[in-house]
Motif scaffolding. Structure first.
Motif, PDB file in Angstrom:
ATOM      1  N   ASP A   6       1.061  -1.153   0.053  1.00 13.28           N
ATOM      2  CA  ASP A   6      -0.135  -0.068   0.044  1.00 13.28           C
ATOM      3  C   ASP A   6       0.922   1.357  -0.117  1.00 13.28           C
ATOM      4  N   PHE A   7       1.863   1.341   0.796  1.00 15.88           N
ATOM      5  CA  PHE A   7       2.718   2.331   0.947  1.00 15.88           C
ATOM      6  C   PHE A   7       3.354   2.791  -0.154  1.00 15.88           C
ATOM      7  N   ASN A  53       1.538   3.995  -3.344  1.00 11.28           N
ATOM      8  CA  ASN A  53       0.947   5.328  -3.114  1.00 11.28           C
ATOM      9  C   ASN A  53       2.306   6.236  -3.251  1.00 11.28           C
ATOM     10  N   GLN A  58       1.754   9.043  -6.101  1.00 12.73           N
ATOM     11  CA  GLN A  58       1.908  10.534  -5.512  1.00 12.73           C
ATOM     12  C   GLN A  58       3.220  11.341  -5.806  1.00 12.73           C
ATOM     13  N   PRO A  87       3.053   9.642   1.615  1.00 13.51           N
ATOM     14  CA  PRO A  87       1.488   9.179   1.693  1.00 13.51           C
ATOM     15  C   PRO A  87       1.115   8.936   3.036  1.00 13.51           C
ATOM     16  N   ARG A  88      -0.010   9.411   3.434  1.00 13.21           N
ATOM     17  CA  ARG A  88      -0.645   9.474   4.565  1.00 13.21           C
ATOM     18  C   ARG A  88      -1.889   8.645   4.607  1.00 13.21           C
ATOM     19  N   ARG A  89      -1.710   7.479   5.456  1.00 12.52           N
ATOM     20  CA  ARG A  89      -3.231   6.902   5.216  1.00 12.52           C
ATOM     21  C   ARG A  89      -4.530   7.563   5.672  1.00 12.52           C
ATOM     22  N   THR A 119      -6.087  10.979  -0.693  1.00 16.49           N
ATOM     23  CA  THR A 119      -4.998  10.762  -1.826  1.00 16.49           C
ATOM     24  C   THR A 119      -4.309   9.573  -1.568  1.00 16.49           C
ATOM     25  N   PHE A 120      -4.737   8.673  -0.487  1.00 21.81           N
ATOM     26  CA  PHE A 120      -4.076   7.617  -0.098  1.00 21.81           C
ATOM     27  C   PHE A 120      -5.157   6.618  -0.590  1.00 21.81           C
TER      28      PHE A 120
END
Length: 463
Positions: A90-91, A94, A98, A130-132, A136-137
């Motif tokens: 995930d990280f 993203n 981004q 990226p921020r959960r 935008t995540f």
């Protein structure tokens, strides 16, 4: 609402599979040698039926139960690696998306001192971290399939609004296709966080975002049943959509739910997948009386008088932590749906979901019927599921037939080719976990076949 008088007379029947109750030697003896005494160690049933039901189940469904145990043991063993892998994937996805993908990220890292930018992802002089939980995540599913706009754009809901539902077969076919376009995207969107859902619904679909629920799942023992609700417009809405989140790729508990063989039998309704009931907040296997209370008795009646914003005290669900009771999916969604239907007098509602979410999508109206919520059911426009597992035995299909096929067909299951999940939990000729409703089957070339279940083993197929 179901009468509480039924509860005291109700003879509950259930079967729970406990993979942790036996070792590998027991499993091998049961699977390869047919040693029923070893298989019984993994099973639990109501006191009155032990050992008769347990022995019968262990003997009649040996392969199905064994596969369920093996799958859940393997998935349980891999739970933490799956969780960590999901976090990294995930990280990473993203981080790349981004920062302009791999080349943009490298450019930012190689030019000067990279600083953290939380919003500006267009400037390559900064690395965006990226921020959960932000808009935008995106989830891994959202990253792999970046489509967010509806197939017909803003005209989709306008077509639905002006279609005269039920006037003719041609018009009903049009409505079904319009709804399916919307439900496909809503089922995919349900995997995202609340901010992403809100952004897509409002800014891209030009609809009204109602709410996002993160509800208590008693099978997984955490707030993991996610569902969002939208309407086509803020005032005088004609459409309400409810979308349940499905099986997350790296969530071991979700996969264990799909592979679970445990069931609970409800009078009139039949045998229902226990894990799906728990995901809706309708009981817990640690105290099986709670299923009885929720489905047939005092709990359902009590909660029906409670608003979705109130904190509801426990009435027999001591296994659910305090403060979580007000956020069980069935009650939260039902209470909000009631208020929306009162506010929007002409509105109809649609329920959808993918994979595990599809099972919850069809189980939700099934329990509404069980609770005699016919005023709500009269406003049901359709249930559209994608890659949905089976929720119970054949009796459920017969129970729901009058409510999902009259005056028009309202329940459609979309299945793609060799997708494994719609074939779970495994059925056999004796227990018979069975699907119902119209199956829209797509082969590997995306050619559609319409399959209508005529009997347990007979389908009518149209290409």
């Amino acid at each position: 609402m179901a009468s509480t008088s039924n509860v005291d007379d109700f003879d509950s029947r259930y079967l729970i599979v406990h993979p942790e109750n036996g070792g590998m030697v027991d499993l091998l003896r049961y699977l390869l040698l047919g040693d029923i005494s070893s298989g019984v160690k993994f099973l639990e049933a109501e006191a009155e039926a032990v050992p008769v039901l347990v022995v019968e189940e262990a003997a009649d469904h040996r392969w199905v139960i064994a596969v369920s145990i093996i799958a859940r043991k393997i998935i349980g063993f891999l739970a933490k690696p799956m969780e960590y892998t999901g976090f990294v994937v995930d990280f990473t996805l993203n981080l790349l998306s981004q920062n302009g993908n791999i080349f943009g990220l490298l450019y930012s890292l190689l030019h000067g001192n990279p600083t953290i930018a939380l919003l500006d992802c267009s400037c390559f002089s900064k690395v965006v971290i990226p921020r959960r939980g932000t808009e935008t995540f995106l989830s891994t599913i959202g990253q792999l399939d970046g489509r967010i706009d509806l197939y017909k754009g803003q005209y989709l809901t306008e077509q639905l609004r002006y279609s005269d539902v039920g006037q003719s077969g041609i018009e009903m076919e049009l409505v079904n296709r319009i709804l399916m376009d919307l439900c496909i995207m809503a089922s995919k969107l349900a995997y995202e966080n609340a901010e992403v859902v809100r952004n897509v619904v409002v800014d891209h679909w030009k609809m009204h975002f109602v709410d996002f629920y993160n509800c208590w799942n008693d099978f997984e023992k955490e707030m993991s049943t996610q569902v969002f609700i939208l309407t086509d417009k803020p005032k005088d809405a004609t459409l309400i959509l409810i979308s349940f989140r499905g099986t997350e790729p790296f969530d071991a508990d979700d996969w264990c739910t799909d592979f679970d063989y445990s069931w609970y039998e409800i009078p009139k309704l039949g045998k229902v997948h226990m894990g799906f009931l728990e995901a809706l907040g309708l009981g817990n296997r640690a105290d099986t009386v709670t299923f009885q209370n929720h489905l047939l008795g005092k709990e359902a009646k009590f909660r029906d008088r409670s608003s979705d914003s109130e904190e509801l005290p426990s009435t027999g669900n001591d296994c659910i932590p305090p403060g979580k009771m007000e956020l069980t999916a069935y009650y939260a969604v039902k209470n909000k749906l009631k208020s929306l239907l009162e506010e929007h007098k002409k509105a109809k509602f649609v329920v959808t979901g993918h994979s595990l979410g599809g099972a919850l999508a069809i189980l939700f109206p099934t329990v509404l019927v069980l609770h005699d919520e016919m005023e709500i059911m009269h406003s049901l426009l359709g249930v559209y599921t994608f890659g949905q597992p089976r929720i119970g035995n054949e009796r459920i299909g017969r129970f729901m037939k009058a409510h999902l096929e009259s005056p028009v067909q309202k329940y459609f299951r979309v299945v793609y080719c060799n997708d494994m999940v719609p074939r779970l939990p495994y059925d056999d000729k004796t227990f018979s976990y069975k699907h119902f409703g119209v199956c829209l089957f797509y082969n590997s070339c995306y050619i559609e076949q319409v399959r209508i279940l005529l009997s347990v083993s007979t389908f009518l197929t149209f290409t």
